[in-house]
Design a protein around this motif. Structure first.
Motif, short mmCIF file in Angstrom:
data_model
loop_
_atom_site.label_atom_id
_atom_site.label_comp_id
_atom_site.label_asym_id
_atom_site.label_seq_id
_atom_site.Cartn_x
_atom_site.Cartn_y
_atom_site.Cartn_z
N ARG A 40 -37.65 -61.28 -57.70
CA ARG A 40 -38.70 -61.83 -56.85
C ARG A 40 -39.40 -62.96 -57.57
NH1 ARG A 40 -42.75 -56.57 -56.90
NH2 ARG A 40 -43.53 -56.81 -59.05
N GLN A 41 -39.97 -63.84 -56.77
CA GLN A 41 -40.66 -64.99 -57.33
C GLN A 41 -41.85 -65.34 -56.46
OE1 GLN A 41 -38.16 -68.44 -57.90
NE2 GLN A 41 -39.45 -69.18 -59.58
N ALA A 42 -43.02 -65.34 -57.06
CA ALA A 42 -44.23 -65.81 -56.40
C ALA A 42 -44.44 -67.27 -56.78
CB ALA A 42 -45.41 -64.95 -56.82
N PRO A 43 -45.14 -68.03 -55.95
CA PRO A 43 -45.37 -69.44 -56.26
C PRO A 43 -45.98 -69.62 -57.65
CG PRO A 43 -46.06 -68.97 -54.04
CD PRO A 43 -45.73 -67.65 -54.66
N GLY A 44 -45.41 -70.53 -58.44
CA GLY A 44 -45.94 -70.84 -59.75
C GLY A 44 -45.58 -69.85 -60.84
N THR A 45 -44.71 -68.90 -60.52
CA THR A 45 -44.32 -67.91 -61.52
C THR A 45 -42.82 -67.93 -61.72
OG1 THR A 45 -43.97 -66.07 -59.98
CG2 THR A 45 -46.23 -66.45 -60.73
N ALA A 46 -42.39 -67.31 -62.81
CA ALA A 46 -40.96 -67.22 -63.09
C ALA A 46 -40.33 -66.14 -62.22
CB ALA A 46 -40.74 -66.91 -64.56
N ARG A 47 -39.04 -66.27 -62.00
CA ARG A 47 -38.31 -65.27 -61.24
C ARG A 47 -38.24 -63.99 -62.06
NH1 ARG A 47 -33.36 -67.41 -57.72
NH2 ARG A 47 -35.09 -68.78 -57.14
N LYS A 95 -40.99 -64.15 -52.81
CA LYS A 95 -39.69 -64.28 -52.20
C LYS A 95 -38.72 -63.43 -52.99
CE LYS A 95 -37.00 -67.72 -49.77
NZ LYS A 95 -36.87 -69.14 -49.43
N TYR A 96 -37.99 -62.59 -52.29
CA TYR A 96 -37.07 -61.66 -52.92
C TYR A 96 -35.65 -62.18 -52.75
CZ TYR A 96 -40.65 -58.18 -53.78
OH TYR A 96 -41.75 -57.51 -54.27
N TYR A 97 -34.95 -62.23 -53.87
CA TYR A 97 -33.58 -62.71 -53.91
C TYR A 97 -32.66 -61.60 -54.40
CZ TYR A 97 -35.83 -67.33 -54.05
OH TYR A 97 -36.58 -68.44 -53.79
N CYS A 98 -31.44 -61.58 -53.91
CA CYS A 98 -30.43 -60.76 -54.55
C CYS A 98 -29.40 -61.68 -55.21
CB CYS A 98 -29.77 -59.77 -53.59
SG CYS A 98 -28.85 -60.47 -52.23
N ILE A 106 -29.44 -56.51 -67.35
CA ILE A 106 -29.26 -56.53 -65.90
C ILE A 106 -30.51 -56.91 -65.12
CG2 ILE A 106 -27.40 -54.87 -66.15
CD1 ILE A 106 -29.14 -52.78 -64.80
N LEU A 107 -31.64 -57.06 -65.77
CA LEU A 107 -32.84 -57.52 -65.07
C LEU A 107 -33.23 -58.94 -65.47
CD1 LEU A 107 -35.14 -54.36 -64.95
CD2 LEU A 107 -33.66 -55.30 -63.17
N VAL A 108 -32.32 -59.65 -66.10
CA VAL A 108 -32.57 -61.03 -66.52
C VAL A 108 -31.89 -61.98 -65.57
CG1 VAL A 108 -32.25 -62.73 -68.35
CG2 VAL A 108 -32.84 -60.36 -68.94
N ALA A 109 -32.68 -62.84 -64.91
CA ALA A 109 -32.15 -63.71 -63.86
C ALA A 109 -31.03 -64.62 -64.38
CB ALA A 109 -33.28 -64.54 -63.27
N GLY A 110 -31.18 -65.13 -65.59
CA GLY A 110 -30.19 -66.05 -66.13
C GLY A 110 -28.82 -65.44 -66.35
N GLU A 111 -28.71 -64.13 -66.25
CA GLU A 111 -27.44 -63.44 -66.45
C GLU A 111 -26.60 -63.39 -65.17
OE1 GLU A 111 -26.32 -61.60 -69.36
OE2 GLU A 111 -27.84 -62.76 -70.43
N TYR A 112 -27.15 -63.87 -64.06
CA TYR A 112 -26.47 -63.77 -62.77
C TYR A 112 -25.95 -65.13 -62.33
CZ TYR A 112 -28.06 -58.97 -62.33
OH TYR A 112 -28.25 -57.63 -62.54
N ASP A 113 -24.80 -65.09 -61.66
CA ASP A 113 -24.12 -66.32 -61.31
C ASP A 113 -24.37 -66.79 -59.88
OD1 ASP A 113 -21.52 -64.75 -63.08
OD2 ASP A 113 -22.70 -66.44 -63.83
N ASP A 114 -24.44 -65.84 -58.96
CA ASP A 114 -24.47 -66.18 -57.54
C ASP A 114 -25.73 -65.59 -56.91
OD1 ASP A 114 -21.11 -65.45 -57.88
OD2 ASP A 114 -21.83 -67.47 -57.44
N TRP A 115 -26.37 -66.39 -56.07
CA TRP A 115 -27.67 -66.04 -55.51
C TRP A 115 -27.70 -66.23 -54.01
CZ3 TRP A 115 -31.88 -64.36 -58.41
CH2 TRP A 115 -31.69 -64.37 -59.78
N GLY A 116 -28.48 -65.39 -53.34
CA GLY A 116 -28.77 -65.60 -51.94
C GLY A 116 -29.94 -66.56 -51.77
#
Length: 125
Positions: A40-47, A95-98, A106-116
């Motif tokens: 998830r990401q709120a405005p002005g914050t990191a994912r 905003k919630y992304y998968c 497994i909870l680090v965004a940079g470890e994932y390749d494909d995003w919705g």
């Protein structure tokens, strides 16, 4: 490449609940190490990583901020991962992304390749 589509977001009062869905295209490589994560990401914050699950549902992690309130699950026959959220708080707004990947952490965004494209969750007090 894995295609992912999120749904189920909305606006709720604090204490309410929502269930998000992430439908992903079928993948054939690294199937047992493939994880689906919710971020998830709120405005002005990191994912921020919220929860993640592997193909066999044997490896699941949650962010401390959501433990006991959020539950991740999956239906491999339907190529869908769910995020059940109860006891929602205003700080859960974002905003919630998968995402799909073969992550070392497994909870680090940079470890994932494909995003919705994401689905918006707004919790009012």
């Amino acid at each position: 490449q894995v295609q992912l589509v999120e749904s189920g977001g909305g606006s709720v009062q604090a204490g309410g609940s929502l269930t998000l869905s992430c439908r992903y295209s079928r993948f054939t490589d690294h199937i047992y190490n493939m994880h689906i994560g919710w971020f998830r990401q709120a405005p002005g914050t990191a994912r921020e990583g919220v929860a993640a699950i592997n193909y066999g549902s044997s490896n699941i992690e949650y962010a401390d901020s959501v433990k006991g309130r959020f539950t991740i699950s999956r239906d491999n026959a339907q190529n869908t991962v769910y995020l059940r959220m109860i006891g929602l708080k205003p700080e859960d707004t974002g905003k919630y992304y998968c995402a799909a990947g073969v992550p070392a952490f497994i909870l680090v965004a940079g470890e994932y390749d494909d995003w919705g494209q994401g689905t918006q969750v707004t919790v009012s007090s």
